[in-house]
Write a protein that holds these residues in place. Sequence first.
Motif, PDB file in Angstrom:
ATOM      1  N   LYS A 161      72.095  71.205  88.841  1.00  0.00           N
ATOM      2  CA  LYS A 161      70.666  70.903  88.699  1.00  0.00           C
ATOM      3  C   LYS A 161      70.330  70.457  87.293  1.00  0.00           C
ATOM      4  O   LYS A 161      69.493  69.579  87.087  1.00  0.00           O
ATOM      5  CB  LYS A 161      69.820  72.117  89.095  1.00  0.00           C
ATOM      6  CG  LYS A 161      69.748  72.315  90.580  1.00  0.00           C
ATOM      7  CD  LYS A 161      68.874  73.491  90.952  1.00  0.00           C
ATOM      8  CE  LYS A 161      68.891  73.677  92.457  1.00  0.00           C
ATOM      9  NZ  LYS A 161      68.037  74.772  92.899  1.00  0.00           N
ATOM     10  N   SER A 162      70.984  71.051  86.307  1.00  0.00           N
ATOM     11  CA  SER A 162      70.716  70.634  84.929  1.00  0.00           C
ATOM     12  C   SER A 162      71.242  69.223  84.675  1.00  0.00           C
ATOM     13  O   SER A 162      70.630  68.452  83.936  1.00  0.00           O
ATOM     14  CB  SER A 162      71.319  71.622  83.937  1.00  0.00           C
ATOM     15  OG  SER A 162      72.725  71.599  84.008  1.00  0.00           O
ATOM     16  N   LEU A 163      72.357  68.863  85.294  1.00  0.00           N
ATOM     17  CA  LEU A 163      72.859  67.496  85.171  1.00  0.00           C
ATOM     18  C   LEU A 163      71.933  66.512  85.882  1.00  0.00           C
ATOM     19  O   LEU A 163      71.728  65.396  85.418  1.00  0.00           O
ATOM     20  CB  LEU A 163      74.269  67.392  85.750  1.00  0.00           C
ATOM     21  CG  LEU A 163      75.367  68.088  84.966  1.00  0.00           C
ATOM     22  CD1 LEU A 163      76.669  68.059  85.741  1.00  0.00           C
ATOM     23  CD2 LEU A 163      75.541  67.435  83.620  1.00  0.00           C
ATOM     24  N   MET A 193      78.258  62.433  88.951  1.00  0.00           N
ATOM     25  CA  MET A 193      77.774  63.724  89.396  1.00  0.00           C
ATOM     26  C   MET A 193      78.776  64.361  90.367  1.00  0.00           C
ATOM     27  O   MET A 193      79.137  65.516  90.210  1.00  0.00           O
ATOM     28  CB  MET A 193      76.418  63.522  90.057  1.00  0.00           C
ATOM     29  CG  MET A 193      75.737  64.774  90.481  1.00  0.00           C
ATOM     30  SD  MET A 193      74.611  65.507  89.322  1.00  0.00           S
ATOM     31  CE  MET A 193      73.580  64.197  88.838  1.00  0.00           C
ATOM     32  N   ALA A 232      68.728  66.872  86.224  1.00  0.00           N
ATOM     33  CA  ALA A 232      67.486  66.769  85.466  1.00  0.00           C
ATOM     34  C   ALA A 232      67.568  65.652  84.427  1.00  0.00           C
ATOM     35  O   ALA A 232      66.560  65.027  84.112  1.00  0.00           O
ATOM     36  CB  ALA A 232      67.166  68.100  84.791  1.00  0.00           C
ATOM     37  N   LYS A 233      68.755  65.407  83.902  1.00  0.00           N
ATOM     38  CA  LYS A 233      68.932  64.316  82.942  1.00  0.00           C
ATOM     39  C   LYS A 233      68.627  62.962  83.587  1.00  0.00           C
ATOM     40  O   LYS A 233      68.159  62.051  82.921  1.00  0.00           O
ATOM     41  CB  LYS A 233      70.357  64.299  82.394  1.00  0.00           C
ATOM     42  CG  LYS A 233      70.659  65.423  81.453  1.00  0.00           C
ATOM     43  CD  LYS A 233      72.061  65.281  80.914  1.00  0.00           C
ATOM     44  CE  LYS A 233      72.371  66.367  79.918  1.00  0.00           C
ATOM     45  NZ  LYS A 233      73.729  66.224  79.384  1.00  0.00           N
ATOM     46  N   GLU A 234      68.908  62.852  84.884  1.00  0.00           N
ATOM     47  CA  GLU A 234      68.668  61.602  85.604  1.00  0.00           C
ATOM     48  C   GLU A 234      67.335  61.622  86.351  1.00  0.00           C
ATOM     49  O   GLU A 234      67.067  60.728  87.142  1.00  0.00           O
ATOM     50  CB  GLU A 234      69.804  61.356  86.587  1.00  0.00           C
ATOM     51  CG  GLU A 234      71.152  61.201  85.923  1.00  0.00           C
ATOM     52  CD  GLU A 234      72.279  61.007  86.921  1.00  0.00           C
ATOM     53  OE1 GLU A 234      71.994  60.760  88.106  1.00  0.00           O
ATOM     54  OE2 GLU A 234      73.437  61.118  86.519  1.00  0.00           O
ATOM     55  N   HIS A 235      66.547  62.665  86.144  1.00  0.00           N
ATOM     56  CA  HIS A 235      65.258  62.845  86.805  1.00  0.00           C
ATOM     57  C   HIS A 235      65.407  62.873  88.323  1.00  0.00           C
ATOM     58  O   HIS A 235      64.629  62.265  89.048  1.00  0.00           O
ATOM     59  CB  HIS A 235      64.265  61.756  86.380  1.00  0.00           C
ATOM     60  CG  HIS A 235      64.061  61.709  84.898  1.00  0.00           C
ATOM     61  ND1 HIS A 235      63.401  62.707  84.217  1.00  0.00           N
ATOM     62  CD2 HIS A 235      64.460  60.810  83.970  1.00  0.00           C
ATOM     63  CE1 HIS A 235      63.387  62.403  82.930  1.00  0.00           C
ATOM     64  NE2 HIS A 235      64.029  61.263  82.749  1.00  0.00           N
ATOM     65  N   LYS A 236      66.435  63.584  88.792  1.00  0.00           N
ATOM     66  CA  LYS A 236      66.676  63.738  90.218  1.00  0.00           C
ATOM     67  C   LYS A 236      66.910  65.208  90.527  1.00  0.00           C
ATOM     68  O   LYS A 236      67.383  65.961  89.683  1.00  0.00           O
ATOM     69  CB  LYS A 236      67.880  62.918  90.670  1.00  0.00           C
ATOM     70  CG  LYS A 236      67.648  61.439  90.557  1.00  0.00           C
ATOM     71  CD  LYS A 236      68.690  60.674  91.294  1.00  0.00           C
ATOM     72  CE  LYS A 236      68.355  59.197  91.214  1.00  0.00           C
ATOM     73  NZ  LYS A 236      69.119  58.411  92.137  1.00  0.00           N
TER      74      LYS A 236
END
Length: 76
Positions: A60-62, A1, A64-68
């Motif tokens: 933020k979209s990246l 990230m 969201a993939k990790e649920h964070k």
Amino acid sequence: MKEILESIILNMVENKEQVAISSKEDEKTITLEVKVAESDMGRVIGKQGRVAKAIRVVMKSLGAKEHKRVNVEFVE
């Protein structure tokens, strides 16, 4: 990230050696603090904050993939 954000910022600024990104990670949130040279701050933020908003949307979209939840802060 952090590496993705760093590559985005490094491609925008002129003083690449003054870019510093620190990361603080909690259970559900990741806070990324971006420090750039004062002369490059305008490039990173953009007119009316449009570039900064775009960077935040991508991060933020990246996250969201990790649920964070990802917060990007630009520090002087």
